[in-house]
Write a protein that holds these residues in place. Sequence first.
Motif: not given
Length: 350
Positions: A158, A291, A293-294, A314, A319-320, A325, A328, A331
């Motif tokens: 991720d 980190r 991001l999730g 993430w 999750k993106p 989220s 995204n 991502w």
Amino acid sequence: MALLRKINQVLLFLLIVTVCGILYKKVHRGTVLRNETDDDSETPEDMEDEIPVVICAAAGRMGAAMAAINSIYSNTDANILFYVVGLRNTLSRIRKWIEHSKLREINFKIVEFNPVVLKGKIRPDSARPELLQPLNFVRFYLPLLIHQHEKVIYLDDDVIVQGDIQELYDTTLALGHAAAFSDDCDLPASQDVHRLVGLQNTYMGYLDYRKKTIKDLGISPSTCSFNPGVIVANMTEWKHQRITKQLERWMQKNVEENLYSSSLGGGVATSPMLIVFHGKYSTINPLWHIRHLGWNPDTRYSEHFLQEAKLLHWNGRHKPWDFPSVHNDLWESWFVPDPAGIFKLHHPNS
């Protein structure tokens, strides 16, 4: 004479048993991580300038690994060798995704991970069952996968890499250190994020300090933790220090004593690494591991900060490729559509 013949028969039997035991151990060890395309024909010159990158492709989130691979390959001129690790029932799908998409030009090996090696080493009582997925523990077994290279990069699936992976590979590991990680206290602009989403960034967030075995380690609960989602590892030191055996020993201790759990911190794969590598690891440039991001879909980093970041992670539940989220769009710009049509984005506007 009869007695002598009987002794010889016993000795012959013991010899056969010993040989069978040795052969079994060799075969069993060889099946923990098996290259689907075992090819050791590379010359030493080829290997010298190769950057081996290990990434896992789990069945339900294979699109994550493909996006990460795409971002790495697109942002560097370095010679990358991708070790894409999966379980037996996913190997053909991994190959099809790579060979029938824009990733067909990458240099890669598909590797099978045999989860039998984890038998008896994982407690089933996880607050987040997805963290017990066997591929989460591939990072423990890097020397069984990487035979020709002295140095290797391991990445969670991720992540998105926005910088040149050569920079990460050039991370200096101090003498005697088997790996480099990102400290959870070193993240620029992280204080506000920690306050907003209640993140843990110390050993207390991962280990149960009520247990005598943890107290006896002598590690302060306020010690800053690190994140093993991005690793630069030295294989010679890893093997010399028997890191894999140490990690397995702590996994078994946890099964017996419940020393850590995913309900405490970031997961069951992080905690044994925090113990084994305490005070014995080098650090990665903070911009090479942005980190959390999730962690919370309502908390965002500034766009300027994210543009400066070399690697985005993430980690967390959000999750993106799912909804809800954050960030995204960063991502999704690297997403490689699934040729089989199985993996789909779950975004309102996708």
